[in-house]
Enzyme design. Structure first.
Site, mmCIF file in Angstrom:
data_model
loop_
_atom_site.group_PDB
_atom_site.id
_atom_site.type_symbol
_atom_site.label_atom_id
_atom_site.label_comp_id
_atom_site.label_asym_id
_atom_site.label_seq_id
_atom_site.Cartn_x
_atom_site.Cartn_y
_atom_site.Cartn_z
ATOM 1 C CG ASP A 204 28.065 3.272 -30.115
ATOM 2 O OD1 ASP A 204 26.826 3.345 -30.205
ATOM 3 O OD2 ASP A 204 28.846 3.920 -30.851
ATOM 4 C CE1 TYR B 85 22.154 -19.447 -25.129
ATOM 5 C CE2 TYR B 85 20.988 -21.237 -24.037
ATOM 6 C CZ TYR B 85 21.136 -19.892 -24.298
ATOM 7 O OH TYR B 85 20.278 -18.987 -23.725
ATOM 8 C CE LYS C 34 22.527 -17.369 -21.722
ATOM 9 N NZ LYS C 34 22.576 -15.932 -21.360
#
Lengths: 250, 449
Positions: free
Chosen positions: A65, A156, A160
């Site tokens: 998990d 975004y 990155k």
């Protein structure tokens, strides 16, 4: 251990249901029969399907998990993996809705937490493992979007950019300790992350990225662009004056 | 104590270890006692091609400082040495006494400890067996901290034989007493002949080897078709004093082994590629005499042509190379031929291609040589090599053969278990003396030993 031909015995996929991560595991499975894969992802149908698929490809798969948002748990999860981690693929990430991302605090925070904070917490944990192991490769899936963030998806892109810088630095830090970090900068990848989006020029596939990654790991490279021509394109874009860059239809 | 990046001689799979240079037995004991979860392994001169003398994240004990000659008994032809002494140094010391090591592998730059751990073999295997056959006794420090004196006829022959060929995983060899041979000269009387193809080569080795103590063949891996396996056979015996010209007789026991140069740096790309390897193969074949008998050759000419150039492994560039050595039983000559054909057709060209016949096996469960055909090839790492070697592994397993752990750098635990049917015997002894797995190496992790 990674053998003389660059093939690992155990691969950890963080973000184990990512199309690119699974493509990398499939590719190694073809080169290294009996490959052990630890699939760290949120429990659910997608993870179950990934386990089934990799098992069918001849891998010995264990699911763990892992939630990219739960950054406080990352260290414990990485520490709990018993086998040497020969190759870790950091593949989790969100694309998000670009307009919402810069206007909605919660959306922006989620992107930043998953793509940057989560990448850092996982990266620190992986770095600790490599220091102990004396060997190991981290494959960090960055993006060309991080090289020069553009108006259309700069939140975004900024996550990155941060992630890319962190893993580039981590590679320097781990070099003397037997570790190796490969920063991968794909362009547009046809995957579930980009479903419904219009493909950009030089688009590639998860398989294309996987092929490039396996070759680059074998050659000990530290950063690659996929496809390789993207390197030249980005080099050009990076040096464009801002006034010109903002007019480009990208 | 420093963190050091180590690889084997093939230059592949670098990992980082803490390298220590222990001076006293107590240093070794404390290194074992303080070993963390990554364990300890010993290292000599690093001539194993793969990963048995590196230990990622753990401790590597460099024993090259343990290089003393402790006792020589010329009458009984035996010598007691510390395990870190190189065969080169030992041979240089023994030759003036008219004594010679019973087994000398393809390089003298290995330690006695390494020679025991890999149970090395030489060109005289068909007559004299492997290194372990000539050990009178060894002193072994086991993980409990005890130092045991072991011999084939002692209290614990299982541990003795598990240590021979055991890749350093049963304990640390401190000393060895070796039975030596007596020689009159340091020269060899050598017969050389060329054979046009593989069939002739195999035939000549079967019929001719009995007349020679030392036998080896080099063959061309780059030609296919009717000249597949064209080769140069070199066989000889130790020269007696009468065999030498009068001017050589006065220095008959001199150690003649010049080194003519070193490869100074590792070039950024491999200098060994298809073109250069093909050219080398053609040249090597062409320069050999068609047939020549009774030539007097020195140690380097006959035994160690590669030792002439130091650090020659650097020529393979940053990706390094794999040496693949396998043996298949005598009856499996078809599998052997198929392997040669497969290599020749693969496009992976090796320059160093050594072929010979092994004699009797050793009682050691992990010792490599068994009676049959053995071949060693040096292949630069490049795409597609894995598929070729995996295919060869399958062929070798099918034929009841095995690969050599001192050379291996890429086989798998499953394949190893198929190749070494007595592996469980070895593991039982290993677990008895090292129940917590303190002795660890990258090879032991990779092959689950």
């Amino acid at each position: 251990m990674i053998n003389a031909l660059g093939n690992p015995q155990h691969v950890l996929l963080l973000g184990g249901t990512s199309d690119i991560a699974l493509a990398i595991a499939r590719r190694y499975a073809g080169l290294a029969p009996g490959l052990r894969v630890t699939l760290a992802a949120r429990p659910g149908e997608r993870r179950d399907a990934a386990v089934t698929e990799l098992t069918a490809a001849g891998c010995v798969v264990e699911a763990v998990d892992f939630d990219a948002v739960d950054t406080a748990a990352h260290r414990a999860i990485v520490e709990s993996i018993e086998d040497d981690i020969d190759i870790a693929v950091v593949a989790f990430g969100l694309l998000g809705d670009p307009e919402q991302a810069w206007t909605d605090v919660d959306a922006a925070r989620e992107l930043a937490e998953v793509n940057y904070v989560g990448a850092v917490t996982a990266g620190v944990a992986l770095g600790a493992r490599i220091r102990t192991q004396g060997h190991g490769v981290i494959v960090a899936l960055s993006s060309v979007a991080g090289e020069r963030p553009r108006r259309s998806n700069f939140v975004y892109g900024s996550t990155k950019a941060g992630m890319d810088a962190f893993y580039t630095g981590l590679g320097e830090a781990l070099r003397e300790l037997g570790g190796h970090v490969l920063v991968v900068r794909p362009g547009f990848v046809h995957s579930k992350m980009t479903t419904g989006l219009e493909a950009a020029p030089l688009a590639t596939t998860p398989e294309g990225v996987a092929e490039a990654v396996v070759e680059a790991v074998r050659d000990g490279k530290e950063q690659i662009w996929v496809p390789g021509t993207m390197r030249v394109v980005m080099s050009g874009l990076r040096h464009l004056p801002r006034t010109v860059f903002r007019r480009l239809p990208i | 104590m420093t963190r050091t990046t180590l690889t084997g001689w093939g230059g592949t799979s670098p990992t980082v270890s803490q390298v220590e240079q222990p001076r006293h037995l107590d240093d070794l004991r404390s290194a074992i006692a303080q070993a963390g979860s990554r364990g300890v392994i010993t290292r000599g001169l690093g001539r194993s091609y793969g990963d048995p003398a590196q230990n990622a994240g753990g401790t590597v004990l460099d024993l090259t400082g343990w290089n003393g000659i402790l006792d020589v008994d010329t009458r009984a032809r035996s010598v007691r040495v510390q395990a870190g002494i190189s065969l080169d140094r030992l041979l240089r010391a023994m030759l003036p006494l008219g004594l010679w090591l019973p087994v000398v592998p393809g390089t003298r730059q290995v330690t006695v400890g390494g020679a025991i751990a890999a149970d090395v073999h030489g060109k005289n295997h068909h007559v004299d067996g492997s290194f372990g056959h000539h050990l009178l006794s060894i002193e072994l420090l086991v993980p409990s901290g005890d130092v045991l004196t072991l011999s084939p006829s002692g209290d614990d022959p299982e541990l003795f034989w598990a240590t021979v060929g055991g890749m350093g995983l049963t304990g640390i060899v401190l000393e060895a007493t070796i039975q030596l041979k007596r020689v009159q000269t340091s020269y060899f009387l050598v017969d050389t002949e060329r054979t046009p193809d593989l069939g002739t080569l195999l035939d000549r080795l079967v019929t001719g080897d009995a007349a020679y103590d030392y036998s080896v063949a080099w063959f061309d891996t780059s030609t296919t078709g009717s000249s597949l396996g064209r080769s140069v056979i070199t066989r000889g015996n130790s020269a007696r004093l009468d065999d030498l010209d009068p001017d050589l007789r006065s220095r008959a026991l001199e150690f003649a082994a010049p080194q003519r140069g070193r490869v100074p740096v590792r070039p950024p790309i491999s200098m060994v590629n298809r073109v250069s390897a093909k050219a080398f193969n053609a040249l090597w074949y062409a320069k050999a005499p068609r047939h020549r008998t009774g030539e007097v050759q020195d140690i380097t000419q006959f035994f160690h042509p590669l030792d002439v150039v130091g650090d020659w492994n650097r020529l393979y560039g940053p990706r390094g190379f794999c040496q693949y050595q396998f043996v298949v039983p005598d009856a499996e000559v078809a599998a052997f031929t198929e392997a040669v054909e497969r290599i020749a057709a693969s496009g992976h060209v090796s320059s160093l291609n050594v072929l010979k016949r092994f004699g009797e096996a050793s009682p050691a469960p992990l010792s490599f040589p068994v009676p049959g055909w053995t071949l060693a090839v040096d292949l630069p790492v490049r795409p597609g090599l894995g598929a070729l070697l995996d295919h060869l592994d399958a062929l070798v397993v099918e034929a009841g053969g095995r690969v050599y752990l001192a050379k291996d750098s890429r086989t798998t635990p499953t394949t190893l278990r198929q190749m070494y049917p007595r592996l469980d015997e070895f593991l039982a002894v290993r677990h008895r003396v090292d129940p917590h797995g303190v002795l660890r190496s990258d090879l032991s992790r990779r092959l689950d030993l």
